[in-house]
Scaffold this motif. Structure first.
Motif, PDB file in Angstrom:
ATOM      1  N   GLY A  93       0.794  -1.218   0.000  1.00 35.80           N
ATOM      2  CA  GLY A  93       0.000   0.000   0.000  1.00 35.80           C
ATOM      3  C   GLY A  93       0.823   1.261   0.000  1.00 35.80           C
ATOM      4  O   GLY A  93       0.440   2.265   0.606  1.00 35.80           O
ATOM      5  N   SER A  94       1.944   1.234  -0.704  1.00 36.93           N
ATOM      6  CA  SER A  94       2.878   2.354  -0.628  1.00 36.93           C
ATOM      7  C   SER A  94       2.631   3.430  -1.685  1.00 36.93           C
ATOM      8  O   SER A  94       3.551   4.153  -2.070  1.00 36.93           O
ATOM      9  N   VAL A  95       1.395   3.530  -2.163  1.00 34.18           N
ATOM     10  CA  VAL A  95       0.976   4.633  -3.036  1.00 34.18           C
ATOM     11  C   VAL A  95      -0.355   5.144  -2.499  1.00 34.18           C
ATOM     12  O   VAL A  95      -1.043   4.438  -1.760  1.00 34.18           O
ATOM     13  N   PRO A  96      -0.768   6.364  -2.842  1.00 35.15           N
ATOM     14  CA  PRO A  96      -2.059   6.876  -2.379  1.00 35.15           C
ATOM     15  C   PRO A  96      -3.216   5.996  -2.847  1.00 35.15           C
ATOM     16  O   PRO A  96      -3.163   5.387  -3.921  1.00 35.15           O
ATOM     17  N   LEU A  97      -4.274   5.941  -2.048  1.00 33.03           N
ATOM     18  CA  LEU A  97      -5.411   5.076  -2.348  1.00 33.03           C
ATOM     19  C   LEU A  97      -6.013   5.371  -3.724  1.00 33.03           C
ATOM     20  O   LEU A  97      -6.387   4.443  -4.450  1.00 33.03           O
ATOM     21  N   GLU A  98      -6.078   6.636  -4.103  1.00 29.12           N
ATOM     22  CA  GLU A  98      -6.686   6.972  -5.396  1.00 29.12           C
ATOM     23  C   GLU A  98      -5.906   6.356  -6.558  1.00 29.12           C
ATOM     24  O   GLU A  98      -6.491   6.018  -7.596  1.00 29.12           O
ATOM     25  N   LYS A  99      -4.611   6.202  -6.391  1.00 28.86           N
ATOM     26  CA  LYS A  99      -3.802   5.558  -7.426  1.00 28.86           C
ATOM     27  C   LYS A  99      -3.988   4.047  -7.398  1.00 28.86           C
ATOM     28  O   LYS A  99      -3.872   3.374  -8.428  1.00 28.86           O
ATOM     29  N   ALA A 100      -4.295   3.516  -6.225  1.00 26.38           N
ATOM     30  CA  ALA A 100      -4.467   2.072  -6.080  1.00 26.38           C
ATOM     31  C   ALA A 100      -5.838   1.591  -6.549  1.00 26.38           C
ATOM     32  O   ALA A 100      -5.984   0.424  -6.951  1.00 26.38           O
ATOM     33  N   LEU A 101      -6.842   2.432  -6.512  1.00 24.25           N
ATOM     34  CA  LEU A 101      -8.218   2.010  -6.780  1.00 24.25           C
ATOM     35  C   LEU A 101      -8.419   1.301  -8.122  1.00 24.25           C
ATOM     36  O   LEU A 101      -9.110   0.278  -8.182  1.00 24.25           O
ATOM     37  N   PRO A 102      -7.856   1.799  -9.233  1.00 21.69           N
ATOM     38  CA  PRO A 102      -8.055   1.089 -10.503  1.00 21.69           C
ATOM     39  C   PRO A 102      -7.552  -0.348 -10.459  1.00 21.69           C
ATOM     40  O   PRO A 102      -8.116  -1.227 -11.110  1.00 21.69           O
ATOM     41  N   VAL A 103      -6.490  -0.588  -9.693  1.00 23.10           N
ATOM     42  CA  VAL A 103      -5.953  -1.949  -9.557  1.00 23.10           C
ATOM     43  C   VAL A 103      -6.855  -2.773  -8.645  1.00 23.10           C
ATOM     44  O   VAL A 103      -7.230  -3.905  -8.958  1.00 23.10           O
ATOM     45  N   LEU A 104      -7.219  -2.206  -7.515  1.00 22.85           N
ATOM     46  CA  LEU A 104      -8.064  -2.918  -6.552  1.00 22.85           C
ATOM     47  C   LEU A 104      -9.392  -3.342  -7.162  1.00 22.85           C
ATOM     48  O   LEU A 104      -9.920  -4.414  -6.839  1.00 22.85           O
ATOM     49  N   ASN A 105      -9.912  -2.534  -8.067  1.00 19.27           N
ATOM     50  CA  ASN A 105     -11.214  -2.837  -8.645  1.00 19.27           C
ATOM     51  C   ASN A 105     -11.186  -4.006  -9.621  1.00 19.27           C
ATOM     52  O   ASN A 105     -12.243  -4.500 -10.027  1.00 19.27           O
ATOM     53  N   HIS A 106     -10.000  -4.461  -9.991  1.00 18.00           N
ATOM     54  CA  HIS A 106      -9.871  -5.657 -10.833  1.00 18.00           C
ATOM     55  C   HIS A 106      -9.203  -6.802 -10.061  1.00 18.00           C
ATOM     56  O   HIS A 106      -8.707  -7.750 -10.665  1.00 18.00           O
ATOM     57  N   THR A 107      -9.207  -6.687  -8.736  1.00 15.35           N
ATOM     58  CA  THR A 107      -8.512  -7.651  -7.886  1.00 15.35           C
ATOM     59  C   THR A 107      -9.499  -8.413  -7.020  1.00 15.35           C
ATOM     60  O   THR A 107     -10.336  -7.804  -6.351  1.00 15.35           O
ATOM     61  N   ASP A 108      -9.393  -9.743  -7.026  1.00 12.16           N
ATOM     62  CA  ASP A 108     -10.254 -10.567  -6.170  1.00 12.16           C
ATOM     63  C   ASP A 108      -9.707 -10.671  -4.752  1.00 12.16           C
ATOM     64  O   ASP A 108     -10.481 -10.752  -3.793  1.00 12.16           O
ATOM     65  N   LEU A 109      -8.396 -10.690  -4.612  1.00  6.73           N
ATOM     66  CA  LEU A 109      -7.755 -10.894  -3.316  1.00  6.73           C
ATOM     67  C   LEU A 109      -6.593  -9.927  -3.162  1.00  6.73           C
ATOM     68  O   LEU A 109      -5.779  -9.773  -4.083  1.00  6.73           O
ATOM     69  N   VAL A 110      -6.518  -9.309  -1.996  1.00  7.87           N
ATOM     70  CA  VAL A 110      -5.401  -8.406  -1.685  1.00  7.87           C
ATOM     71  C   VAL A 110      -4.525  -9.064  -0.630  1.00  7.87           C
ATOM     72  O   VAL A 110      -4.987  -9.361   0.478  1.00  7.87           O
ATOM     73  N   LEU A 111      -3.269  -9.315  -0.986  1.00  6.25           N
ATOM     74  CA  LEU A 111      -2.265  -9.774  -0.027  1.00  6.25           C
ATOM     75  C   LEU A 111      -1.597  -8.511   0.504  1.00  6.25           C
ATOM     76  O   LEU A 111      -0.782  -7.897  -0.186  1.00  6.25           O
ATOM     77  N   LEU A 112      -1.978  -8.100   1.703  1.00  8.09           N
ATOM     78  CA  LEU A 112      -1.616  -6.772   2.206  1.00  8.09           C
ATOM     79  C   LEU A 112      -0.540  -6.874   3.281  1.00  8.09           C
ATOM     80  O   LEU A 112      -0.757  -7.447   4.353  1.00  8.09           O
TER      81      LEU A 112
END
Length: 242
Positions: free
Chosen positions: A107-126
């Motif tokens: 999570g080392s980028v701002p959430l707004e930059k991460a959202l496009p990736v998260l929205n195509h992701t089934d599982l987040v290994l955080l």
């Protein structure tokens, strides 16, 4: 849409970065400088191999028969969110092909930059480095605020999360810290699993090759007994731990 990115390496039969057998693409570039990182050669954004999203997805398709039933595709790094447009497009195409998708991120980028990736992701290994901001900065150069933002977002939308946490003597392998983290995590219904990863020195040789200082040369790896004791703390808090 074809986007150019940089890929550090790939693993075609991954078994530890999400459920089942997985195609794992390690993307180049990371803004963190974790003391225990075993891939310092993935830090610089201009390293690795240049690829288009089509080229990477075509390579993934070659392993369709191995990853389609219970497995999938994981983007790791480096930090996959560092190349958010490239990562999002790769995962979008993988979702269209019916593949389960995951990202391994700190999570080392701002959430707004991460959202496009998260929205195509089934599982987040955080990967949560350390809840204490000052300790996290000492450990990896940044706080875990971005990881917490992603965790809150996943809770809000009901996206599956596996928490990863590295056990490092003198830093994170402390009983009070582990209880604090476990009690924090247990309040999130989106977290289905916790993976406690013992620090190892398998990447130490890379620092020498790159002319970088290795600050953990004298730090011992946790013993199996120490790791099991840490896992028991999370079990006592009602969490499924690996």
């Amino acid at each position: 849409m074809d986007i150019i990115g940089r890929v550090h390496s790939v693993e075609t039969f991954g078994a530890v970065d999400g459920p089942g057998i997985r195609f794992v693409a390690f993307l180049q570039g990371c803004p963190l400088r974790c003391l225990y990182c075993h891939n310092p050669d993935s830090w610089l954004k201009n390293g690795g191999t240049e690829m288009t999203t089509t080229e990477l997805v075509d390579q993934i398709k070659e392993y369709c028969s191995f990853i389609v039933n219970g497995g999938g595709v994981t983007l790791s790094g480096g930090e996959p969110l560092f190349q958010s447009e490239f990562a999002a497009e790769v995962l979008r195409q993988c979702k269209e092909l019916g593949f389960h998708t995951a990202i391994d991120t700190a999570g080392s980028v701002p959430l707004e930059k991460a959202l496009p990736v998260l929205n195509h992701t089934d599982l987040v290994l955080l990967d949560i480095k350390d809840l204490d901001e000052a300790n996290s900065v000492d450990l990896c150069g940044a706080s875990s605020a971005g990881a917490i933002d992603i965790l809150n977002y996943c809770e809000e939308v009901g996206k599956d999360v596996w928490i990863r946490h590295v056990l490092l003597l003198g830093y994170t392998l402390k009983e009070d810290k582990l209880y604090k983290l476990a009690n924090f995590i247990k309040s999130f219904s989106c977290v289905s699993r916790v993976e406690l990863l013992p620090f190892h020195k398998m990447g130490e040789f890379k620092y020498k090759e790159l002319g970088l200082p290795y600050h953990l040369k004298d730090t011992p790896e946790p013993t199996p007994e120490q790791v099991e004791k840490c896992r028991e703390i999370f079990r006592l808090c009602g969490l499924k731990v690996q």
